[in-house]
Design a protein around this motif. Structure first.
Motif, mmCIF file in Angstrom:
data_model
loop_
_atom_site.group_PDB
_atom_site.id
_atom_site.type_symbol
_atom_site.label_atom_id
_atom_site.label_comp_id
_atom_site.label_asym_id
_atom_site.label_seq_id
_atom_site.Cartn_x
_atom_site.Cartn_y
_atom_site.Cartn_z
ATOM 1 N N GLY A 1 -19.079 51.923 45.804
ATOM 2 C CA GLY A 1 -19.313 52.509 44.497
ATOM 3 C C GLY A 1 -20.756 52.912 44.266
ATOM 4 O O GLY A 1 -21.025 53.794 43.454
ATOM 5 N N ARG A 2 -21.668 52.256 44.952
ATOM 6 C CA ARG A 2 -23.086 52.577 44.780
ATOM 7 C C ARG A 2 -23.853 51.917 45.911
ATOM 8 O O ARG A 2 -23.510 50.810 46.332
ATOM 9 C CB ARG A 2 -23.583 52.050 43.436
ATOM 10 C CG ARG A 2 -25.038 52.380 43.114
ATOM 11 C CD ARG A 2 -25.406 51.910 41.721
ATOM 12 N NE ARG A 2 -24.654 52.610 40.685
ATOM 13 C CZ ARG A 2 -24.827 52.395 39.385
ATOM 14 N NH1 ARG A 2 -25.692 51.500 38.968
ATOM 15 N NH2 ARG A 2 -24.120 53.063 38.512
ATOM 16 N N THR A 3 -24.890 52.580 46.363
ATOM 17 C CA THR A 3 -25.730 51.944 47.365
ATOM 18 C C THR A 3 -26.478 50.772 46.745
ATOM 19 O O THR A 3 -26.831 50.804 45.564
ATOM 20 C CB THR A 3 -26.737 52.947 47.961
ATOM 21 O OG1 THR A 3 -27.513 52.288 48.956
ATOM 22 C CG2 THR A 3 -27.657 53.503 46.883
ATOM 23 N N LEU A 4 -26.682 49.751 47.527
ATOM 24 C CA LEU A 4 -27.305 48.536 47.019
ATOM 25 C C LEU A 4 -28.801 48.485 47.288
ATOM 26 O O LEU A 4 -29.411 47.425 47.150
ATOM 27 C CB LEU A 4 -26.625 47.320 47.645
ATOM 28 C CG LEU A 4 -25.141 47.149 47.337
ATOM 29 C CD1 LEU A 4 -24.591 45.954 48.081
ATOM 30 C CD2 LEU A 4 -24.917 46.998 45.844
ATOM 31 N N SER A 5 -29.389 49.602 47.640
ATOM 32 C CA SER A 5 -30.773 49.608 48.117
ATOM 33 C C SER A 5 -31.773 49.083 47.107
ATOM 34 O O SER A 5 -32.860 48.664 47.479
ATOM 35 C CB SER A 5 -31.178 51.017 48.562
ATOM 36 O OG SER A 5 -31.070 51.911 47.478
ATOM 37 N N THR A 6 -31.440 49.081 45.812
ATOM 38 C CA THR A 6 -32.390 48.580 44.814
ATOM 39 C C THR A 6 -31.924 47.273 44.185
ATOM 40 O O THR A 6 -32.567 46.764 43.270
ATOM 41 C CB THR A 6 -32.600 49.609 43.698
ATOM 42 O OG1 THR A 6 -31.340 49.858 43.072
ATOM 43 C CG2 THR A 6 -33.151 50.919 44.251
ATOM 44 N N TYR A 7 -30.830 46.738 44.651
ATOM 45 C CA TYR A 7 -30.269 45.547 44.041
ATOM 46 C C TYR A 7 -30.791 44.260 44.678
ATOM 47 O O TYR A 7 -31.333 44.248 45.783
ATOM 48 C CB TYR A 7 -28.746 45.564 44.162
ATOM 49 C CG TYR A 7 -28.061 46.436 43.133
ATOM 50 C CD1 TYR A 7 -28.158 47.822 43.199
ATOM 51 C CD2 TYR A 7 -27.319 45.877 42.099
ATOM 52 C CE1 TYR A 7 -27.543 48.626 42.252
ATOM 53 C CE2 TYR A 7 -26.684 46.674 41.150
ATOM 54 C CZ TYR A 7 -26.800 48.042 41.235
ATOM 55 O OH TYR A 7 -26.195 48.823 40.300
ATOM 56 N N LYS A 8 -30.597 43.189 43.952
ATOM 57 C CA LYS A 8 -30.752 41.857 44.491
ATOM 58 C C LYS A 8 -29.350 41.258 44.591
ATOM 59 O O LYS A 8 -28.575 41.324 43.631
ATOM 60 C CB LYS A 8 -31.647 40.998 43.590
ATOM 61 C CG LYS A 8 -33.118 41.407 43.665
ATOM 62 C CD LYS A 8 -33.937 40.736 42.597
ATOM 63 C CE LYS A 8 -33.806 41.492 41.288
ATOM 64 N NZ LYS A 8 -34.731 40.971 40.254
ATOM 65 N N MET A 9 -29.035 40.716 45.750
ATOM 66 C CA MET A 9 -27.690 40.222 46.015
ATOM 67 C C MET A 9 -27.703 38.712 46.123
ATOM 68 O O MET A 9 -28.579 38.118 46.771
ATOM 69 C CB MET A 9 -27.162 40.811 47.321
ATOM 70 C CG MET A 9 -27.130 42.327 47.344
ATOM 71 S SD MET A 9 -26.038 42.990 46.078
ATOM 72 C CE MET A 9 -24.459 42.353 46.623
ATOM 73 N N GLY A 10 -26.708 38.100 45.492
ATOM 74 C CA GLY A 10 -26.660 36.646 45.505
ATOM 75 C C GLY A 10 -25.306 36.124 45.940
ATOM 76 O O GLY A 10 -24.289 36.818 45.848
ATOM 77 N N TRP A 11 -25.327 34.902 46.435
ATOM 78 C CA TRP A 11 -24.104 34.147 46.687
ATOM 79 C C TRP A 11 -24.120 32.917 45.771
ATOM 80 O O TRP A 11 -25.140 32.215 45.676
ATOM 81 C CB TRP A 11 -24.033 33.683 48.135
ATOM 82 C CG TRP A 11 -23.668 34.751 49.116
ATOM 83 C CD1 TRP A 11 -24.525 35.497 49.894
ATOM 84 C CD2 TRP A 11 -22.359 35.208 49.431
ATOM 85 N NE1 TRP A 11 -23.831 36.383 50.663
ATOM 86 C CE2 TRP A 11 -22.487 36.221 50.415
ATOM 87 C CE3 TRP A 11 -21.065 34.863 49.011
ATOM 88 C CZ2 TRP A 11 -21.389 36.889 50.954
ATOM 89 C CZ3 TRP A 11 -19.979 35.522 49.542
ATOM 90 C CH2 TRP A 11 -20.142 36.528 50.512
ATOM 91 N N PHE A 12 -23.007 32.701 45.122
ATOM 92 C CA PHE A 12 -22.804 31.527 44.276
ATOM 93 C C PHE A 12 -21.548 30.817 44.757
ATOM 94 O O PHE A 12 -20.736 31.394 45.475
ATOM 95 C CB PHE A 12 -22.641 31.943 42.809
ATOM 96 C CG PHE A 12 -23.905 32.437 42.167
ATOM 97 C CD1 PHE A 12 -24.392 33.714 42.425
ATOM 98 C CD2 PHE A 12 -24.620 31.632 41.292
ATOM 99 C CE1 PHE A 12 -25.567 34.168 41.842
ATOM 100 C CE2 PHE A 12 -25.790 32.077 40.695
ATOM 101 C CZ PHE A 12 -26.261 33.349 40.975
ATOM 102 N N ARG A 13 -21.393 29.585 44.326
ATOM 103 C CA ARG A 13 -20.164 28.864 44.657
ATOM 104 C C ARG A 13 -19.744 28.019 43.472
ATOM 105 O O ARG A 13 -20.555 27.627 42.632
ATOM 106 C CB ARG A 13 -20.347 28.008 45.904
ATOM 107 C CG ARG A 13 -21.326 26.861 45.753
ATOM 108 C CD ARG A 13 -21.553 26.183 47.105
ATOM 109 N NE ARG A 13 -22.461 25.048 47.006
ATOM 110 C CZ ARG A 13 -22.919 24.370 48.052
ATOM 111 N NH1 ARG A 13 -22.548 24.712 49.291
ATOM 112 N NH2 ARG A 13 -23.745 23.348 47.878
ATOM 113 N N GLN A 14 -18.438 27.751 43.440
ATOM 114 C CA GLN A 14 -17.886 26.949 42.353
ATOM 115 C C GLN A 14 -16.789 26.062 42.886
ATOM 116 O O GLN A 14 -15.778 26.556 43.402
ATOM 117 C CB GLN A 14 -17.359 27.836 41.229
ATOM 118 C CG GLN A 14 -16.946 27.070 39.992
ATOM 119 C CD GLN A 14 -16.725 27.974 38.797
ATOM 120 O OE1 GLN A 14 -16.550 29.190 38.930
ATOM 121 N NE2 GLN A 14 -16.736 27.395 37.600
#
Length: 127
Positions: free
Chosen positions: A26-39
């Motif tokens: 849907g969009r390039t992630l080149s400017t994003y910060k990506m995270g992993w969470f868990r629950q």
């Protein structure tokens, strides 16, 4: 709009390894910060790791430092979480998330700061 799809979860014995993937569309992630969470069941969602797409800077929860590694693949628009030396307490649903705040700001460890989420993938570590 960003769509995130996690994969790679499963059942593994204590001490084993898994690699989770988070494919974005849907969009390039080149400017994003990506995270992993868990629950885990009956527990709050907690931060695991994050990476700035632009610089590759990373952050980790103390509980996973030295065991987990977050990385990204520009060509595949995919983020990975390599999990080694897994423990039963790592058992949880793992979620990928994208934070669209300016790339020069700090990596956020609070779930509320992330704008897009995947559906999650289950990781179960048997003792």
């Amino acid at each position: 709009q960003v769509q995130l799809v996690e994969s790679g979860g499963g059942l593994v014995q204590t001490g084993g390894s898994l690699r989770l993937s988070c494919a974005a569309s849907g969009r390039t992630l080149s400017t994003y910060k990506m995270g992993w969470f868990r629950q885990a069941p009956e527990k709050a969602r907690e931060f695991v790791a994050a990476i700035k797409w632009t610089s590759g800077s990373t952050a980790y929860a103390d509980s996973v430092k030295g065991r987990f590694t977050i990385s990204r693949d520009d060509a595949k628009n995919t983020v990975y979480l390599q999990m080694n030396s897994l423990k039963p307490e790592d058992t949880a649903a793992y979620y990928c998330a994208a934070d669209g705040s300016p790339s020069w700001t700090v990596i956020h460890t609070t779930a509320a700061r992330y704008d897009y989420w995947g559906q999650g993938t289950q990781v179960t570590v048997s003792s």
